[in-house]
Design a protein around this motif. Structure first.
Motif, PDB file in Angstrom:
ATOM      1  N   GLY A   1     -13.465   4.636  -3.522  1.00  0.00           N
ATOM      2  CA  GLY A   1     -14.353   4.761  -2.362  1.00  0.00           C
ATOM      3  C   GLY A   1     -15.737   4.195  -2.613  1.00  0.00           C
ATOM      4  O   GLY A   1     -16.703   4.612  -1.994  1.00  0.00           O
TER       5      GLY A   1
ATOM      6  N   ILE B   1      -2.839  -0.090  -5.029  1.00  0.00           N
ATOM      7  CA  ILE B   1      -4.112  -0.292  -4.341  1.00  0.00           C
ATOM      8  C   ILE B   1      -5.095  -1.075  -5.190  1.00  0.00           C
ATOM      9  O   ILE B   1      -6.292  -0.843  -5.145  1.00  0.00           O
ATOM     10  CB  ILE B   1      -4.735   1.051  -3.928  1.00  0.00           C
TER      11      ILE B   1
ATOM     12  N   LEU C   1       0.816  -1.209   0.000  1.00  0.00           N
ATOM     13  CA  LEU C   1       0.000   0.000   0.000  1.00  0.00           C
ATOM     14  C   LEU C   1       0.856   1.268   0.000  1.00  0.00           C
ATOM     15  O   LEU C   1       0.486   2.273  -0.586  1.00  0.00           O
ATOM     16  CB  LEU C   1      -0.918  -0.003   1.223  1.00  0.00           C
TER      17      LEU C   1
ATOM     18  N   LEU D   1     -16.860   6.638   2.187  1.00  0.00           N
ATOM     19  CA  LEU D   1     -15.621   5.913   2.463  1.00  0.00           C
ATOM     20  C   LEU D   1     -14.470   6.710   1.859  1.00  0.00           C
ATOM     21  O   LEU D   1     -14.488   6.996   0.670  1.00  0.00           O
ATOM     22  CB  LEU D   1     -15.724   4.553   1.791  1.00  0.00           C
ATOM     23  N   PRO D   2     -13.474   7.087   2.651  1.00  0.00           N
ATOM     24  CA  PRO D   2     -12.363   7.831   2.049  1.00  0.00           C
ATOM     25  C   PRO D   2     -11.520   6.925   1.165  1.00  0.00           C
ATOM     26  O   PRO D   2     -11.337   5.754   1.490  1.00  0.00           O
ATOM     27  CB  PRO D   2     -11.550   8.303   3.255  1.00  0.00           C
ATOM     28  N   VAL D   3     -11.035   7.455   0.073  1.00  0.00           N
ATOM     29  CA  VAL D   3     -10.150   6.650  -0.771  1.00  0.00           C
ATOM     30  C   VAL D   3      -8.767   6.636  -0.129  1.00  0.00           C
ATOM     31  O   VAL D   3      -8.454   7.469   0.715  1.00  0.00           O
ATOM     32  CB  VAL D   3     -10.089   7.181  -2.219  1.00  0.00           C
ATOM     33  N   PHE D   4      -7.973   5.695  -0.560  1.00  0.00           N
ATOM     34  CA  PHE D   4      -6.709   5.449   0.125  1.00  0.00           C
ATOM     35  C   PHE D   4      -5.757   6.640   0.033  1.00  0.00           C
ATOM     36  O   PHE D   4      -5.117   7.019   1.017  1.00  0.00           O
ATOM     37  CB  PHE D   4      -6.046   4.198  -0.456  1.00  0.00           C
ATOM     38  N   ALA D   5      -5.700   7.254  -1.133  1.00  0.00           N
ATOM     39  CA  ALA D   5      -4.772   8.371  -1.304  1.00  0.00           C
ATOM     40  C   ALA D   5      -5.132   9.521  -0.361  1.00  0.00           C
ATOM     41  O   ALA D   5      -4.258  10.160   0.217  1.00  0.00           O
ATOM     42  CB  ALA D   5      -4.797   8.840  -2.748  1.00  0.00           C
TER      43      ALA D   5
ATOM     44  N   LEU E   1     -17.946   1.257  -2.196  1.00  0.00           N
ATOM     45  CA  LEU E   1     -18.255  -0.041  -1.614  1.00  0.00           C
ATOM     46  C   LEU E   1     -19.770  -0.167  -1.654  1.00  0.00           C
ATOM     47  O   LEU E   1     -20.447   0.818  -1.405  1.00  0.00           O
ATOM     48  CB  LEU E   1     -17.744  -0.065  -0.168  1.00  0.00           C
TER      49      LEU E   1
ATOM     50  N   GLN F   1      -3.959   8.839   3.160  1.00  0.00           N
ATOM     51  CA  GLN F   1      -2.535   9.114   3.326  1.00  0.00           C
ATOM     52  C   GLN F   1      -2.300  10.611   3.463  1.00  0.00           C
ATOM     53  O   GLN F   1      -1.531  11.062   4.289  1.00  0.00           O
ATOM     54  CB  GLN F   1      -1.745   8.584   2.116  1.00  0.00           C
TER      55      GLN F   1
ATOM     56  N   VAL G   1     -12.696   0.048  -4.065  1.00  0.00           N
ATOM     57  CA  VAL G   1     -12.881   0.515  -2.693  1.00  0.00           C
ATOM     58  C   VAL G   1     -11.825   1.546  -2.306  1.00  0.00           C
ATOM     59  O   VAL G   1     -12.138   2.637  -1.841  1.00  0.00           O
ATOM     60  CB  VAL G   1     -12.835  -0.678  -1.709  1.00  0.00           C
ATOM     61  N   MET G   2     -10.558   1.207  -2.543  1.00  0.00           N
ATOM     62  CA  MET G   2      -9.506   2.099  -2.033  1.00  0.00           C
ATOM     63  C   MET G   2      -9.197   3.228  -3.001  1.00  0.00           C
ATOM     64  O   MET G   2      -8.684   4.267  -2.610  1.00  0.00           O
ATOM     65  CB  MET G   2      -8.252   1.282  -1.747  1.00  0.00           C
ATOM     66  N   GLY G   3      -9.509   3.010  -4.285  1.00  0.00           N
ATOM     67  CA  GLY G   3      -9.217   4.051  -5.260  1.00  0.00           C
ATOM     68  C   GLY G   3     -10.413   4.950  -5.520  1.00  0.00           C
ATOM     69  O   GLY G   3     -10.264   6.131  -5.796  1.00  0.00           O
TER      70      GLY G   3
ATOM     71  N   ASP H   1     -10.995  -3.910   1.079  1.00  0.00           N
ATOM     72  CA  ASP H   1     -10.394  -2.900   1.953  1.00  0.00           C
ATOM     73  C   ASP H   1      -9.129  -3.459   2.588  1.00  0.00           C
ATOM     74  O   ASP H   1      -9.096  -3.844   3.750  1.00  0.00           O
ATOM     75  CB  ASP H   1     -11.394  -2.445   3.032  1.00  0.00           C
TER      76      ASP H   1
END
Ligand code: SF4
Ligand code: SF4
Lengths: 636, 294
Positions: A350, A236, A231, B196-200, A352, B203, A346-348, A449
């Protein structure tokens, strides 16, 4: 056998081989260039894979046809190559070999015709049409081969029956004894072979190289492991094909679009949009088009999104049951790509699915899927002799990992208590982590996630280290898989066994006596994460057999090809859109098998199947129970 | 325009697993530090408003010690631009049983911070999960001399630039749409789930400084004072139904004994055979049956 090759022929063969290798190098540069030089392959099993083709034979008819075609190509090739080196056999064995070749030729003809007919009979949605060209060339090679052979027999042994070449003999009956005709056929035969070799990289025949290569480089460690993300470096998940690893791209390259994954995928079967075959093919075609191009050439927007080709509705439908991975004849894995798609989503982005947000939020704040909080984690053990790991319970044989379901779900709490009863009866010194336990992280990881998963895992690993835990027994197969197969990547090596295996060990050691009979017909439902993922099939069955009076039977789909309950991969928290409910599909199968009890060893399966069988409103609803409960009851 | 969202860090005391009535049956280690969910809903409404109307600055404003920093940063990651904290000084919290300043003081500090930051729209939760006075939003509006709409569920741009359109549920399924002039103070009801916050962004949020506002606190005398705080009653215990065969006196005393006298009983599970064995064993053990084996 005299060499028939002239200088021109050698040149032709050479040319064909050149085209093939250059073609492969060009077509495959996009993934080959990503390959780390260290990634070593594994020779073990490769010869057996190529020669026996057991994976393909799992579907007998096609498998046999494929085997025929394979050997029909390979055997004459070997003979011809051997002949070029002046390798000559005495007449007897030579004739036997000839006979063998003849028979293989016939089998191959039949095999090719079967495959061709099958291919033409299917609609394009079910399989690739690109094999037709290949089949055509193979047919030309075969027919010209037999014609040449027939003509040769007619010239050499006119009127005689040649026992060593029965098929050739049949052809010979209708052919003129003309050397010219024979030569013509031989040329045609030869030319077709050269064409076949040359078009390998560009045609379906590619799989003959790609599939063994993929098997050679197949994942070593645990089965169906997900790609490890780093990460910190901004990795991601899969936004476009460029984020996939070289192995994932090779997977797509090797996929022959046979559709076996789809035929076994619970999502596809129950009528969802998802098809693992389509996932692989979309990745393949995107990789082909954009894999090699320079990043700059895409301008501002970058390479096209993978999610444009494979829609969220598709990849959220996956239960991560691993059926696709288990069934794939070329060891390709649609599953890890699907999870990579989710990860980016999800991580890029958001994004879900709404239904799962509350659960992820609860995991985030409270550390369990139900949002009840760590303080209530040991409520199930209240007023019971369940030691919690700490200074006073330092010396233990095992650490009992209860998991969220076993800690909070009323139904699974019973199973936790049953397990305690078994352990106490057997005199095992055990302890639980109690309030220090957190969710193992599986739901977060399968829902994409990864950051949350890693955080939860780190918290748990800290506890394991703090108490120097060595052997962990888990009640839930998902915890088992995570602790056993996924924590090592985060630096935590533990011996992890599932409760069924551990209790079976206690029985074998004579520490438990199952006395109270249960005269019922029971079938074991293999949980995906216990069976396919971790290969535990025997222990649950043996446990049931040890209960006096219990009659064990098998469901239609079991063991390696067991059918998912629909609850894995975070789908427990998602609604099912489209098609039928997976748990109902499985419940119907259970009903058809007329069993009275379904024994399972997974909290998700328990809930999903229970809902499933109840929704059928049968006259006699089968009872769904955890095998640990059954064993504990038999203890008296 | 600047939107200021007031978010409160709360110590979520959800688990009454402790033994001590003094600490209200709470174990300190069970506490969960999080952001008041009503405030999260307010933030989400602000973010949606920005999605709809284009660039506005969203500033998060919190009060008091950093007890839930990671959660604050998560809110920042969800889409806010800036995180400010009012450092409380000179406010005696010792007298307050919940260790918090009273709503009046809180609203006062917030109001001055809002003026300092120049907020054109202030959002907060309609109440907090830990204290639940539901006053801060209204008092804030009063101090700032702004209109106030409470318990809103939706927020969108109005027809004119200086107006917004607010929706609130008026109870019994009635929905009320309100036209409200700017600047205004709105308090949000639960409903909008924080994205939901994105990963970037996560950070990024980790590396952002938390801006401390240390404008001197003028101590306003508390208008209302908590006189007494009763700990929650212990969890009710199940009183067994009196045995109807007993005489009335015994039944009454059984009832009065309440939870002290637990009905003893053992539930046998398992197969019929094991249950039968269990019953026989019980009868033997209690002398109802004579065992002939020994
Ligand atoms: S992934 Fe494997 S099983 Fe699925 S279509 Fe491709 S080759 Fe066949
Ligand atoms: S893991 Fe299971 S549900 Fe997912 S694509 Fe493969 S077969 Fe289908």
């Amino acid at each position: 056998m005299k060499s028939l090759l002239t200088a021109v022929d050698v040149l032709l063969v050479f040319l064909a081989l050149m085209v093939m290798s250059l073609g492969l190098a060009r077509e495959w540069s996009y993934w080959w260039s990503k390959k780390e030089s260290r990634s070593a392959g594994n020779w073990a099993g490769l010869p057996a894979y190529i020669l026996q083709q057991r994976e393909i034979l799992r579907k007998p008819a096609v498998g046999i046809a494929h085997l025929c075609v394979f050997w029909g190509v390979v055997l004459p090739m070997l003979v011809i190559i051997a002949a070029q080196f002046g390798f000559v056999l005495p007449v007897g064995p030579a004739h036997t070999l000839h006979l063998l070749q003849d028979i293989f030729g016939l089998f191959m003809l039949l095999g090719t015709l079967y495959l061709l007919r099958r291919r033409l009979g299917l609609s394009s949605g079910q399989g690739p049409q690109r094999t037709v060209l290949l089949m055509g060339i193979l047919l030309i090679i075969l027919i010209t081969g037999f014609l040449a052979e027939g003509a040769r027999l007619e010239i050499l042994y006119p009127g005689e029956f040649s026992w060593f070449s029965p098929v050739g003999w049949v052809f010979a009956q209708a052919l003129p004894a003309s050397p010219l005709f024979m030569q013509g056929m031989i040329r045609l035969h030869f030319l077709a072979v050269c064409v076949l070799i040359a078009i390998t990289p560009f045609s379906f025949l590619r799989h003959a190289v790609a599939a063994p290569l993929n098997v050679f480089f197949r994942k070593q460690g645990p089965r169906a492991a997900l790609r490890e993300l780093s990460l910190e470096t901004g990795d991601i998940g899969a936004k476009s094909v460029r984020n996939l690893s070289w192995k994932q791209l090779l997977d797509a390259e090797a996929c022959v679009a046979c559709g076996r994954c789809e035929e076994n995928c619970p999502a596809s079967i129950s009528g969802k949009l998802l098809s693992p075959r389509k996932v692989m093919q979309q990745i393949y075609s995107q990789a082909k088009t954009f894999g090699g191009a320079q990043t700059e050439s895409f301008g501002q927007s970058g390479p096209p999104l993978l999610a444009d080709a494979i829609s969220p509705e598709e990849f959220w439908a996956c239960t991560s049951c691993m059926a696709c991975v288990a069934q794939c004849p070329v060891c390709a894995e649609p599953l890890d790509k699907i999870i990579d798609l989710r990860r980016y989503q999800v991580m890029g982005e958001g994004q879900l699915p709404v239904e799962a947000r509350g659960m992820i939020r609860d995991l985030d704040i409270y550390g369990d899927v139900q949002g009840k909080g760590a303080a209530h984690r040991e409520d199930w053990a209240m007023h019971r002799a369940v030691p919690v790991l700490g200074p006073e319970a330092a010396e233990t044989d095992i650490l009992l990992w209860v998991g969220c379901a076993g800690s909070y779900h009323p139904r699974n709490q019973q199973t936790s208590r049953a397990m305690v009863k078994i352990l106490l009866t057997a005199g095992v010194r055990f302890a639980i982590l109690g309030k220090a336990e957190r969710c193992c992280g599986d739901p977060a990881r399968r829902l994409g996630d990864e950051a949350l998963f890693q955080r939860l895992a780190q918290q748990n690993i800290e506890q394991f280290n703090r108490y120097s835990a060595h052997t962990v027994v888990t009640l839930c197969p998902h915890c088992l898989n995570t602790l056993k197969n996924e924590y090592p990547a985060l630096g935590c090596q533990l011996t992890v066994v599932h409760a069924t295996e551990y209790v079976m060990g206690l029985l074998d050691a004579g520490r438990l006596q199952l006395k109270y009979p249960l005269a019922k017909k029971l079938a074991v439902h293999d949980a995906c994460y216990l069976g396919r993922y971790n290969g535990v099939y025997k222990a649950p069955r043996q446990l049931c057999q040890n209960v006096p009076g219990l009659m064990l039977s098998e469901l239609t789909r079991s063991r390696e090809s067991s059918f998912c309950c629909g609850g894995g991969g975070g789908r427990m928290w998602l609604h099912e859109h489209g098609g039928r409910n997976i748990n109902v599909v499985r419940a119907e199968e259970i009903a058809e098998n007329h069993v009275e009890i379904i024994g399972t060893s997974c909290p998700y399966c328990l809930v999903m199947l229970d809902d499933g069988v109840k929704s059928l409103e049968l006259e006699k609803t089968p009872v769904v129970s955890d095998i640990i409960d059954i064993v504990a009851d038999a203890l008296g | 325009m600047k939107i200021i969202v007031c978010i409160k860090q709360i110590c979520h005391t959800y688990a009454r697993t402790g033994q001590n009535p003094e600490s209200r049956y709470l174990n300190p280690e069970d506490a969960i530090y999080r952001i008041n969910p009503y405030d999260e809903a307010a933030l989400e409404l602000a973010l949606r408003f920005r999605d709809q109307t284009g660039p506005v600055d969203i500033i998060l404003l919190t009060l008091g010690p950093l007890i839930a920093e990671s959660e604050l940063r998560r809110c920042l990651a969800a889409g806010a631009d800036q995180l400010c904290r009012i450092v409380l000084s000179g406010i005696a919290t010792e007298n307050d049983p919940l260790l918090q300043p009273d709503p009046w003081t809180k609203a006062d500090s917030l109001a001055r911070a809002v003026t300092e930051l120049g907020g054109g729209l202030v959002l907060c939760g309609k109440e907090s999960l830990d204290r639940g006075s539901g006053q801060v939003g209204a008092l804030l509006a009063h101090l700032l001399k702004m209109p106030c709409v409470s318990a809103i569920t939706d927020l969108s741009a109005g027809t004119a630039a200086d107006h917004i359109r607010v929706q609130r549920s008026a109870g019994r399924g009635v929905r009320e749409v309100i036209r409200c002039p700017l600047p205004a103070v709105l308090s949000a009801d639960m409903g909008a789930d924080l994205r939901l916050p994105v990963f970037a962004r996560r950070q990024w949020a980790l590396s952002q400084p938390i801006q401390n506002l240390t404008s001197p606190v003028i101590k306003r005398p508390a208008q209302v004072v908590t006189a007494r705080l009763s700990p929650p009653r212990p969890r009710p215990k199940i009183v067994p139904v009196p045995d109807s065969r007993l005489p009335a006196y015994d039944r009454v005393s059984q009832l009065l004994a309440g939870s002290k006298m637990e009905k003893k009983g053992e539930l046998l599970t398992g197969s019929p055979e094991s249950q039968v064995d269990g019953i026989i064993n019980y009868l033997k053990a209690n002398g109802f049956l004579e065992s002939h084996n020994d």
